[in-house]
Motif scaffolding. Structure first.
Motif, PDB file in Angstrom:
ATOM      1  N   ARG A  92       6.438  98.130 -41.831  1.00 62.95           N
ATOM      2  CA  ARG A  92       7.288  96.986 -41.506  1.00 62.95           C
ATOM      3  C   ARG A  92       8.646  97.157 -42.193  1.00 62.95           C
ATOM      4  NH1 ARG A  92       4.083  92.562 -39.912  1.00 62.95           N
ATOM      5  NH2 ARG A  92       5.571  91.069 -40.812  1.00 62.95           N
ATOM      6  N   ARG A 126      12.351 101.489 -34.334  1.00 64.10           N
ATOM      7  CA  ARG A 126      11.152 101.320 -33.524  1.00 64.10           C
ATOM      8  C   ARG A 126      10.309 102.587 -33.468  1.00 64.10           C
ATOM      9  NH1 ARG A 126       9.287  96.468 -32.291  1.00 64.10           N
ATOM     10  NH2 ARG A 126       8.522  97.168 -30.280  1.00 64.10           N
ATOM     11  N   PHE A 131       6.697  96.958 -37.027  1.00 67.04           N
ATOM     12  CA  PHE A 131       7.314  95.626 -37.029  1.00 67.04           C
ATOM     13  C   PHE A 131       8.735  95.775 -37.560  1.00 67.04           C
ATOM     14  CE2 PHE A 131       8.485  91.531 -38.740  1.00 67.04           C
ATOM     15  CZ  PHE A 131       7.862  90.596 -37.919  1.00 67.04           C
ATOM     16  N   ASN A 160      11.357  91.979 -33.734  1.00 68.05           N
ATOM     17  CA  ASN A 160      10.196  91.100 -33.838  1.00 68.05           C
ATOM     18  C   ASN A 160      10.496  89.761 -34.493  1.00 68.05           C
ATOM     19  OD1 ASN A 160       8.940  94.155 -34.370  1.00 68.05           O
ATOM     20  ND2 ASN A 160       7.772  92.910 -32.931  1.00 68.05           N
ATOM     21  N   ARG A 161      11.539  89.746 -35.325  1.00 72.42           N
ATOM     22  CA  ARG A 161      11.866  88.513 -36.049  1.00 72.42           C
ATOM     23  C   ARG A 161      13.354  88.550 -36.410  1.00 72.42           C
ATOM     24  NH1 ARG A 161       7.873  87.858 -40.582  1.00 72.42           N
ATOM     25  NH2 ARG A 161       9.180  89.256 -41.785  1.00 72.42           N
TER      26      ARG A 161
END
Length: 377
Positions: A92, A126, A131, A160-161
């Motif tokens: 992540r 990616r 993540f 993702n965020r």
């Protein structure tokens, strides 16, 4: 309105350690990580791998330790930062972009440069991480149209965020709520994260406001540790969400005392006595009016039951004490004073408190009252 509990990310080991002069040892970082895990924190921002091999080693060991939380690395929007994170075994990554004009100009860049960088940096990330979160640095001071364009570009590349950072703490609760109402209205399916700094003393309030406006995630530090005035406090936000917003973030509130004291010792940043939730004084009472009511109902002058945080209500005696509270505790020890004796005891205690410039706990008060007490036996 909140649809689900606020997801808390702890960034004590990253943003907290960025506070000037704070250095955590390997053992201290592992201990803090373990206590955060015990407290139920579900995600940690475990460090900045580009800092070097020592930082990467600690991050790697935290990831390998088998904790329940998810481990996320932080870095700038550069290939070298992401390659350093990849070496730790992290799955992540949080990639930070400067989105305000003032931040861009400070590094000789522009809005166009930021937008042009999104696609290649997202593609690079990616390929290496499961993540990818995007940090909009200084988003609170960014041009709204540009912020919207930036977020759209990041989402188009698979972010993702999205972290909305109040990097220098200029927001207030109302402007925070307005910002997140606007963001969640534009992007209703997006997971937004709020990262608030405390320069104006509103980081905790701003974080709660963001959550109430629909922000799903918040990054926080233990004791509010961080640069300048620090970050929003994990312990304060968790408590405020539980007590004020009636929402359980999944944090073990009874574990916060040990966690905060451990970070206090490791950071060499002392917790001030009246600090909310974990300060020594927050469950301690002297005023006669307060103590008299607390004897009957401990919620009369407290926002929460201290036992929720592994604490107890404490009554102390001093200049502002009343006879009712003192007499109650004397009777609880089997000591019964006549009205005149109690008045004399109160006066001597107040004199002692004025001289010492402090209050006394029951044991100290009992010593001060010893002569007349002996007469009553």
């Amino acid at each position: 309105m909140m649809e689900k509990p606020l997801h808390i990310i702890d960034t004590t080991l990253r943003d907290g350690e960025q506070a000037p002069g704070v250095v955590f040892s390997f053992d201290e970082k592992m201990k803090i990580a373990a206590l955060l895990d015990e407290a139920g924190v579900k995600e940690l921002e475990v460090g900045t791998p580009i800092m070097g091999e020592c930082e990467q080693l600690v991050i790697r060991e935290i990831i390998r330790a088998g904790f329940q939380f998810k481990s996320t690395c932080w870095g700038r929007s550069t290939e070298e930062d992401m390659l350093a994170a990849e070496k730790t075994g992290a799955s992540r990554m949080n990639i930070s972009f400067p989105v305000s004009d003032i931040q861009q100009k400070a590094i000789g860049k522009s809005r166009a440069w930021v937008l042009d960088r999104v696609k290649p940096m997202m593609a690079f990330a990616r390929q290496r991480f499961d993540f990818v979160a995007i940090g909009a640095q200084d988003a609170s001071r960014a041009n709204r149209d540009f912020l919207k364009e930036f977020i759209s570009a990041c989402l188009a590349e698979g972010a993702n965020r999205i972290r909305i950072a109040d990097t220098v703490g200029t927001l207030n609760p109302l402007s925070t709520m307005e910002l997140f109402s606007w963001l969640t209205g534009l992007f209703p399916e997006v997971e937004f994260e709020f990262h608030g700094h405390n320069d104006l003393g509103m980081a905790t309030a701003n974080t709660v406001s963001a959550a109430l406006a629909g922000c799903q995630t918040a990054s926080l530090t233990v004791n509010g540790l961080g640069e300048r005035a620090g970050n929003a406090c994990l312990e304060e936000v968790a408590a405020a969400m539980r007590v004020s917003a009636n929402s359980d973030c999944g944090i073990r509130l009874d574990k916060l005392q040990e966690l905060c004291r451990t970070v206090e010792a490791a950071s060499l940043r002392k917790i001030y006595e009246s600090k909310p939730i974990v300060g020594e004084m927050i469950c301690r009472h002297e005023s006669g009016i307060h103590c008299r009511s607390l004897v009957k109902d401990q919620m009369s002058y407290q926002a929460f039951n201290p036992e929720l945080f592994g604490r107890k209500t404490e009554l102390v005696f001093g200049k502002h004490s009343g006879s009712g509270g003192l007499n109650h505790f004397l009777k609880s020890k089997g000591i019964h004073l006549a009205k005149e004796q109690l008045a004399d005891a109160m006066e001597r205690m107040k004199d002692a408190a004025r001289s010492a410039k402090r209050a006394f706990d029951f044991e100290e008060a009992a010593v001060l009252l010893r002569p007349p007490l002996n007469e009553t036996k």
